[in-house]
Motif scaffolding. Structure first.
Motif, PDB file in Angstrom:
ATOM      1  N   UNK A  42      32.894  37.540  55.192  1.00  0.00           N
ATOM      2  CA  UNK A  42      33.230  38.759  54.448  1.00  0.00           C
ATOM      3  C   UNK A  42      34.223  39.590  55.257  1.00  0.00           C
TER       4      UNK A  42
ATOM      5  N   UNK B 299      27.517  35.367  55.539  1.00  0.00           N
ATOM      6  CA  UNK B 299      28.018  36.637  55.008  1.00  0.00           C
ATOM      7  C   UNK B 299      28.864  37.405  56.009  1.00  0.00           C
TER       8      UNK B 299
ATOM      9  N   UNK C 177      25.898  43.567  56.130  1.00  0.00           N
ATOM     10  CA  UNK C 177      26.698  44.766  55.890  1.00  0.00           C
ATOM     11  C   UNK C 177      28.196  44.499  55.976  1.00  0.00           C
ATOM     12  N   UNK C 178      28.612  43.663  56.932  1.00  0.00           N
ATOM     13  CA  UNK C 178      30.039  43.338  57.079  1.00  0.00           C
ATOM     14  C   UNK C 178      30.621  42.850  55.744  1.00  0.00           C
ATOM     15  N   UNK C 179      29.861  42.016  55.064  1.00  0.00           N
ATOM     16  CA  UNK C 179      30.320  41.460  53.780  1.00  0.00           C
ATOM     17  C   UNK C 179      30.480  42.566  52.725  1.00  0.00           C
ATOM     18  N   UNK C 180      29.556  43.532  52.730  1.00  0.00           N
ATOM     19  CA  UNK C 180      29.677  44.657  51.788  1.00  0.00           C
ATOM     20  C   UNK C 180      30.903  45.503  52.137  1.00  0.00           C
ATOM     21  N   UNK C 181      31.078  45.732  53.431  1.00  0.00           N
ATOM     22  CA  UNK C 181      32.133  46.644  53.887  1.00  0.00           C
ATOM     23  C   UNK C 181      33.536  46.092  53.654  1.00  0.00           C
TER      24      UNK C 181
ATOM     25  N   UNK D 280      31.431  46.857  60.517  1.00  0.00           N
ATOM     26  CA  UNK D 280      30.180  47.570  60.768  1.00  0.00           C
ATOM     27  C   UNK D 280      30.304  48.613  61.880  1.00  0.00           C
TER      28      UNK D 280
END
Lengths: 413, 413
Positions: free
Chosen positions: B265, B261, A291-295, B399
């Motif tokens: 990220x 990731x 999720x960190x990478x998406x955020x 996150x």
């Protein structure tokens, strides 16, 4: 029925692109070139035949061993995993797919030779993993081939495996020649093992057909919009994440990765390399991983969130307060299903805030009709995207080179 | 020891960049700000302590239930899966991680309350999934807390979970405060459950330490080159694929996805979103799923192939020729291990031909020391890449927003 919400901007989409996508798949379906559109109807007769066979199978076998890889196993696994919790008494399914010796040994140990039906699945009839494992099983379990009632074959009518089956008088089921492996789960590929195991495949077909009809009737326009958005933004968003909030979607995610990646990663008409990269995640686990990478990573991904509103399992978080751990008490007295749903909603909200392109697929509950609907949804979405990318969605020329090199190694040595 | 081969061009890499990466991690290690570099040595005393405890544990328990998610479970699962085939008598490990009620119910059914040791793992001590599941177990199995010899806690020394453990006189192990969750597998997080289950964790640490020393001695320059290449080409290749040719790498791949990731990220010093997207594949299965996209899709991925040269399992493909299926006879009399290795080599060759950026990690065989080495390899590679991206590799600020929104939902309702 599932509920679909596109949170991305669709106003700027070119209406001509939407029509082009719709007409392209309409043509594919009506021309007969691409067969999967017809499976939800045409497989009904097959399921009825299999249901008649079931009584005999049920008496003799408690396990079905599936020998197949890629399109010959991913879809079956996906459906089994989704429906197993509500169909606990279905027969045991064993998958023999990879050429990994450790896995093959492990799976072979699960097999009771006298109580297992072997289903060999290969569209081409020449898959080296499948045939090698089949040979291993024949020798290890001393399986008689001629007139065997313990071995079924699922293959293209014109394949060498089909000829082998006929010569040995084995029961054989046909994958229509215009249905590609990764689009075949609603054909005999999925219907044979799943029906014989005791899953309600009839309702899966019903759900798929209902969605297909709504799509033809222009009642599912969100899907055209999504395909058009993905293709016209493919340079900006080369990756498409499916973030499903239930462990039972793990195999479904792998099925999506195959159909999306293998169908759309192609050279187009002028030889340029195009494609969209699928990524499958499971929530809430991957909130702690990806999720960190998406955020905060590059804005190069779309994200589809999938969640189930109600669950068969009403497991509660107890009203228990532990000293020093009171900060987690805010979920006390809620169900784990409430928690995972709230985690999904909270993640959607925070991901949207960070500017990521999001859509949402909501399930009321996991049932056979919804599973059929979701399969057809992803098949159609893939076809629409392929049509708009102007590629051949249904071949896989890129993987042939490796097969030839492989053969070369062994023939030299 | 593993064998590393970079097939991509390293001549054009800036020597200054390589030195900058090396010096940055050297500084992290010597300053004490980042603790994982010291775990291979510092965890040896812990493993010895655990080995002394083992005899008592072994008499009472046959199962270890791990309550933890993300960095508190991925690494343990990865190591268990890799080493289980050669350590079949290790105790059963049960993982309770996701807030999915179906999975929690399923795993709880595997638990024999009197024969199970419960290990609760959370670095922060506040993970909502972990604490909710822990509460569920306490109530369902009527676990007494005070002075319990059946519950162990692994956490940061200053966490609320540590305070809870002390108040109840539970045995407690410390995750050093300078070791982040996703870099913690060689701390108590992995050492406690794996040693108590009967895995040879001492040799895992040895393998990790040996690689670390070679890296500090500038004997593993390929790694600096790889990190520099990935970072300087991150716009051209935003995705990094790990393609491992053995099913036993499935969980390891998930561990890599997290460390890569979540570490990379990030927003960098000037607020720009940077990052590299990890993708984990298993061969030969994903030759039938994802390979087409690598071969003919956009050239936006690097691929690391991993394969094992010899296997414990010498399972043979029989010398059996089936009528009509003779085309697959070219592998007759070979082992499945030969087949999967040849599939990997053939795929490397064909992927290289199509212009993709490739490197290779070859195992002689899977053993404890090599597993430790690979863990340290990926940790170092991540640190080097993070240093070159000029980000904080060890936090995960993105996150936190979702967690606050989640809490808001429940406190409102």
């Amino acid at each position: 029925m599932l509920r679909y919400t596109n949170h991305f901007e669709t106003k700027t989409l070119d209406p001509f692109t939407l029509e082009k996508g719709y007409e392209a798949v309409r043509y594919e379906a009506s021309s007969g070139d691409v067969g999967y559109y017809h499976l939800p109807l045409s497989s009904i007769a097959l399921v009825e035949e299999l249901q008649n066979l079931y009584r005999d199978i049920d008496r003799r076998f408690n396990t079905i061993a599936i020998i197949g890889i890629g399109g010959s196993s991913l879809g079956i696994k996906a459906i089994e995993r989704l429906l197993r919790p509500s169909t606990p008494n279905a027969k045991k399914l064993i998958y023999l797919e990879n050429s990994d010796p450790i896995t093959i040994m492990h799976e072979m140990k699960q097999i009771d030779k006298f109580r297992t039906l072997f289903v060999v699945i290969s569209k081409s009839g020449g898959t080296v993993e499948t045939l090698s494992i089949f040979k291993r099983l024949i020798v290890s379990f001393e399986l008689p081939l001629q007139d065997s009632e313990q071995i079924y074959v699922v293959s293209d009518d014109a394949s060498p495996l089909a000829q082998f089956a006929d010569e040995n008088h084995l029961r054989r089921f046909v994958i229509p020649s215009n249905v590609g492996g990764r689009f075949s789960v609603l054909s005999a590929v999925g219907m044979v093992p799943l029906t014989l195991a005791g899953f309600d495949t009839f309702m899966i077909l019903k759900g798929a057909q209902a969605f297909l009809e709504r799509f033809w009737n222009r009642e599912e326009e969100h899907m055209l919009q999504k395909a058009a958005f993905y293709v016209t933004h493919s340079e900006q968003y080369p990756m498409n994440v499916l973030f499903a909030y239930s462990d039972t979607f793990e195999e479904f995610g792998k099925w999506v990765v195959q159909i999306w990646g293998e169908s759309l990663g192609k050279r187009n008409r002028v030889g340029s390399r195009v494609g969209l990269t699928p990524i499958s995640l499971i929530g809430s686990v991957d909130q702690h991983s990806f999720l960190q990478l998406i955020m905060e990573g590059p804005l190069n991904k779309t994200v589809t969130f999938m969640h189930i509103e109600s669950s068969e399992e009403h497991l509660m978080i107890p009203e228990l307060s532990l000293s020093h751990l009171e900060k987690s008490d805010f979920v006390n007295g809620k169900s784990f299903n409430d928690l995972i749903n709230a985690q999904c909603r909270a993640t959607i909200q925070s991901v949207l805030q960070s500017g990521v392109c999001v859509d949402e697929i909501a399930w009321k509950q996991i049932d056979e009709a919804s599973v059929g609907e979701l399969i057809l949804y992803y098949e159609l979405l893939t076809s629409l995207s392929g049509a708009l990318l102007e590629i051949n969605t249904y071949d896989q020329p890129g993987v042939e080179v490796g097969k030839q090199i492989l053969q070369g190694y062994f023939q030299k040595g």
